[in-house]
Write a protein that holds these residues in place. Structure first.
Motif, PDB file in Angstrom:
ATOM      1  N   UNK A  99      67.133  12.661  20.320  1.00  0.00           N
ATOM      2  CA  UNK A  99      66.430  11.958  19.253  1.00  0.00           C
ATOM      3  C   UNK A  99      66.894  12.431  17.877  1.00  0.00           C
ATOM      4  N   UNK A 100      67.163  13.738  17.763  1.00  0.00           N
ATOM      5  CA  UNK A 100      67.580  14.308  16.489  1.00  0.00           C
ATOM      6  C   UNK A 100      69.044  14.031  16.159  1.00  0.00           C
ATOM      7  N   UNK A 101      69.858  13.869  17.191  1.00  0.00           N
ATOM      8  CA  UNK A 101      71.304  13.748  16.968  1.00  0.00           C
ATOM      9  C   UNK A 101      71.861  12.379  17.366  1.00  0.00           C
ATOM     10  N   UNK A 102      71.947  12.120  18.655  1.00  0.00           N
ATOM     11  CA  UNK A 102      72.583  10.892  19.150  1.00  0.00           C
ATOM     12  C   UNK A 102      71.838   9.635  18.709  1.00  0.00           C
ATOM     13  N   UNK A 103      70.494   9.694  18.685  1.00  0.00           N
ATOM     14  CA  UNK A 103      69.694   8.510  18.341  1.00  0.00           C
ATOM     15  C   UNK A 103      69.033   8.648  16.978  1.00  0.00           C
ATOM     16  N   UNK A 104      69.658   9.413  16.106  1.00  0.00           N
ATOM     17  CA  UNK A 104      69.100   9.624  14.775  1.00  0.00           C
ATOM     18  C   UNK A 104      68.928   8.286  14.061  1.00  0.00           C
ATOM     19  N   UNK A 105      67.817   8.112  13.385  1.00  0.00           N
ATOM     20  CA  UNK A 105      67.484   6.883  12.649  1.00  0.00           C
ATOM     21  C   UNK A 105      67.180   5.696  13.568  1.00  0.00           C
ATOM     22  N   UNK A 106      66.965   5.977  14.864  1.00  0.00           N
ATOM     23  CA  UNK A 106      66.542   4.933  15.789  1.00  0.00           C
ATOM     24  C   UNK A 106      65.138   5.277  16.308  1.00  0.00           C
ATOM     25  N   UNK A 107      64.396   4.247  16.648  1.00  0.00           N
ATOM     26  CA  UNK A 107      63.035   4.473  17.129  1.00  0.00           C
ATOM     27  C   UNK A 107      63.051   4.797  18.627  1.00  0.00           C
ATOM     28  N   UNK A 122      55.728  16.136  16.418  1.00  0.00           N
ATOM     29  CA  UNK A 122      56.179  15.080  17.317  1.00  0.00           C
ATOM     30  C   UNK A 122      56.171  13.710  16.682  1.00  0.00           C
ATOM     31  N   UNK A 123      55.205  13.466  15.801  1.00  0.00           N
ATOM     32  CA  UNK A 123      55.096  12.156  15.171  1.00  0.00           C
ATOM     33  C   UNK A 123      56.293  11.855  14.265  1.00  0.00           C
ATOM     34  N   UNK A 124      56.927  12.912  13.763  1.00  0.00           N
ATOM     35  CA  UNK A 124      58.124  12.720  12.943  1.00  0.00           C
ATOM     36  C   UNK A 124      59.349  12.436  13.803  1.00  0.00           C
ATOM     37  N   UNK A 125      59.282  12.841  15.064  1.00  0.00           N
ATOM     38  CA  UNK A 125      60.417  12.670  15.971  1.00  0.00           C
ATOM     39  C   UNK A 125      60.392  11.326  16.695  1.00  0.00           C
ATOM     40  N   UNK A 126      59.197  10.926  17.156  1.00  0.00           N
ATOM     41  CA  UNK A 126      59.100   9.779  18.051  1.00  0.00           C
ATOM     42  C   UNK A 126      58.189   8.692  17.486  1.00  0.00           C
ATOM     43  N   UNK A 127      58.521   7.459  17.828  1.00  0.00           N
ATOM     44  CA  UNK A 127      57.667   6.324  17.466  1.00  0.00           C
ATOM     45  C   UNK A 127      56.312   6.470  18.142  1.00  0.00           C
ATOM     46  N   UNK A 128      56.348   6.801  19.423  1.00  0.00           N
ATOM     47  CA  UNK A 128      55.132   7.046  20.200  1.00  0.00           C
ATOM     48  C   UNK A 128      55.408   8.115  21.242  1.00  0.00           C
ATOM     49  N   UNK A 129      54.382   8.887  21.574  1.00  0.00           N
ATOM     50  CA  UNK A 129      54.447   9.833  22.678  1.00  0.00           C
ATOM     51  C   UNK A 129      53.361   9.439  23.671  1.00  0.00           C
ATOM     52  N   UNK A 130      53.782   9.115  24.887  1.00  0.00           N
ATOM     53  CA  UNK A 130      52.861   8.597  25.897  1.00  0.00           C
ATOM     54  C   UNK A 130      52.773   9.592  27.046  1.00  0.00           C
ATOM     55  N   UNK A 190      66.623  22.472  13.221  1.00  0.00           N
ATOM     56  CA  UNK A 190      66.466  22.088  14.622  1.00  0.00           C
ATOM     57  C   UNK A 190      65.991  23.285  15.448  1.00  0.00           C
ATOM     58  N   UNK A 191      66.561  24.453  15.183  1.00  0.00           N
ATOM     59  CA  UNK A 191      66.157  25.659  15.909  1.00  0.00           C
ATOM     60  C   UNK A 191      64.677  25.965  15.677  1.00  0.00           C
ATOM     61  N   UNK A 192      64.247  25.845  14.437  1.00  0.00           N
ATOM     62  CA  UNK A 192      62.844  26.111  14.112  1.00  0.00           C
ATOM     63  C   UNK A 192      61.918  25.099  14.773  1.00  0.00           C
ATOM     64  N   UNK A 193      62.375  23.852  14.832  1.00  0.00           N
ATOM     65  CA  UNK A 193      61.603  22.804  15.490  1.00  0.00           C
ATOM     66  C   UNK A 193      61.385  23.136  16.960  1.00  0.00           C
ATOM     67  N   UNK A 194      62.439  23.566  17.645  1.00  0.00           N
ATOM     68  CA  UNK A 194      62.357  23.923  19.056  1.00  0.00           C
ATOM     69  C   UNK A 194      61.393  25.092  19.254  1.00  0.00           C
ATOM     70  N   UNK A 195      61.470  26.077  18.386  1.00  0.00           N
ATOM     71  CA  UNK A 195      60.576  27.234  18.486  1.00  0.00           C
ATOM     72  C   UNK A 195      59.118  26.814  18.346  1.00  0.00           C
ATOM     73  N   UNK A 196      58.844  25.942  17.392  1.00  0.00           N
ATOM     74  CA  UNK A 196      57.465  25.517  17.134  1.00  0.00           C
ATOM     75  C   UNK A 196      56.883  24.768  18.326  1.00  0.00           C
ATOM     76  N   UNK A 197      57.701  24.003  19.010  1.00  0.00           N
ATOM     77  CA  UNK A 197      57.199  23.191  20.126  1.00  0.00           C
ATOM     78  C   UNK A 197      57.075  24.007  21.413  1.00  0.00           C
ATOM     79  N   UNK A 232      51.440  20.388  20.750  1.00  0.00           N
ATOM     80  CA  UNK A 232      52.455  20.563  19.708  1.00  0.00           C
ATOM     81  C   UNK A 232      53.211  19.265  19.465  1.00  0.00           C
ATOM     82  N   UNK A 233      53.526  18.564  20.566  1.00  0.00           N
ATOM     83  CA  UNK A 233      54.232  17.287  20.435  1.00  0.00           C
ATOM     84  C   UNK A 233      53.373  16.239  19.737  1.00  0.00           C
ATOM     85  N   UNK A 234      52.087  16.248  20.035  1.00  0.00           N
ATOM     86  CA  UNK A 234      51.181  15.248  19.454  1.00  0.00           C
ATOM     87  C   UNK A 234      50.792  15.549  18.004  1.00  0.00           C
ATOM     88  N   UNK A 235      51.208  16.706  17.516  1.00  0.00           N
ATOM     89  CA  UNK A 235      50.940  17.054  16.118  1.00  0.00           C
ATOM     90  C   UNK A 235      51.932  16.317  15.221  1.00  0.00           C
TER      91      UNK A 235
END
Length: 360
Positions: free
Chosen positions: A19-27, A51-59, A194-201, A45-48
């Motif tokens: 999501x961060x690299x290959x599909x950057x700027x895609x929903x 995650x909302x900045x990364x994904x359109x929706x988390x199901x 990206x490293x900090x993001x992984x640590x937080x999640x 953590x993902x639902x905070x």
């Protein structure tokens, strides 16, 4: 829209990288059926806002892991698929759907409902670690019980829609005759965000800096047929303790290994529930990884590009049990690994292992 389905922490790690690299700027819509310890914390953590900045929706689908209801819920969904998943299949037009290997009936049902409303969607499997490189043909092979359900409800036609395999290192896939291989970009090691993001999640802490890290595998807890590997594992840990007395030795316990698993008192234990790939830094380059054939030995390079020394012990155990595909994979891996300065040792017997250990 891009859809991704995950069940393990490693799947989530790769999905976030995609999501961060290959599909950057895609929903991207992330579907998660959390089959891992500490799932509540990670899902929170993902639902905070992270995650909302990364994904359109988390199901979240079937978040009953660790209870009897988990297996019951999954079987029910073979016949009555998740309503919230069906609704999203109707609402959005998907151009790609990536299923990280799990239950293949669930894979079939996603393909059934997505293809009904998104006729041009491309279906693929995601990188599942070592299995994706040597056992990928099993991704479209149903178990006997699954096959009975599939024949009854005509699900197999949907499973055959999965034509693509997304992996970190396409050149390392062995004996592929079934899938179109697509490369997943490595995370940028310079991207501290990206490293900090992984640590937080994911993580509770980083792998301690050490000389030797033993990657334990749950052989006897998975199958009694693997007892010879367990014997080799136990004996090798003892030998390392005796020969490498001046070295700082840690053992990474596999998440499926019970807490009652016994190790020598001089060995320091790393929590089995923390994801290895999210808990390492460039310090791993100064560590020797020892294991029979744990996927975790390869992923520091395949995911991050790190190149620690690796000692693989599988040949000591019982050569008649060795997989020809595993041997092919390791042969390919050694060639690629050496280009980046990585080194792998494969002792054939205990004497060879002792020689390697004495010069560490």
């Amino acid at each position: 829209m891009i859809g991704i389905y995950c069940t393990t922490i490693y799947h989530l790690l790769v999905a976030i990288s995609l999501t961060q690299n290959d599909f950057k700027n895609q929903e991207v819509i992330l579907f998660v059926s959390p089959h891992f310890v500490d799932n509540k914390k990670i899902i929170n953590n993902l639902n905070s806002n992270i995650g909302k900045k990364l994904f359109k929706k988390i199901v979240i689908l079937n978040d009953y892991f660790g209870t009897k209801r988990y297996a019951i819920e999954r079987k029910i969904r073979f016949f009555f698929f998740y309503r919230k998943a069906i609704d999203l299949c109707k609402k959005y037009t998907f151009k790609k759907f990536i299923f990280f290997p799990g239950n293949l009936i669930i894979a079939s049902l996603f393909a059934k409902y997505i293809s009904k409303y998104s006729h041009d969607c491309e279906f693929g499997f995601g990188d599942d670690g070592l299995a994706s490189y040597i056992n990928h043909d099993e991704y479209t092979m149903l178990s006997e019980s699954q096959n009975q359900i599939s024949n009854l409800l005509n699900y197999n036609q949907y499973l055959q829609m999965y034509k693509t395999l997304y992996v970190m290192e396409p050149d390392l896939v062995v004996d592929n005759k079934k899938f179109i291989l697509k490369h997943i970009n490595h995370p940028d090691l310079k991207n501290n965000g990206f490293k900090e993001l992984i640590k937080k999640i994911f993580t509770k802490g980083m792998i301690p800096k050490c000389d030797i890290l033993y990657l334990q595998q749950p052989f006897i807890y998975d199958s009694k047929k693997l007892a010879c590997f367990e014997d080799t594992q136990t004996k090798s840990i003892s030998k390392i303790c005796n020969i490498c007395k001046d070295k700082k030795l840690y053992i990474k316990i596999h998440p499926r290994t019970p807490k009652s698993y016994s190790i020598p008192s001089k060995v320091l234990k790393v929590n089995g529930t923390d994801i290895f790939e999210a808990s390492i830094s460039s310090d791993i380059n100064d560590t020797v990884l020892i294991t029979l054939f744990s996927t975790a030995a390869f992923t520091p390079f395949m995911f991050w590009g790190y190149t620690p020394k690796i000692i693989l012990l599988y040949q000591i155990a019982n050569q008649s049990i060795n997989s020809s595909r595993l041997n092919k994979f390791i042969k390919k891996f050694k060639i690629v690994y050496s280009r980046y300065g990585g080194r792998i040792y494969e002792p054939n017997n205990w004497n060879q292992l002792e020689k390697y250990l004495k010069v560490l």
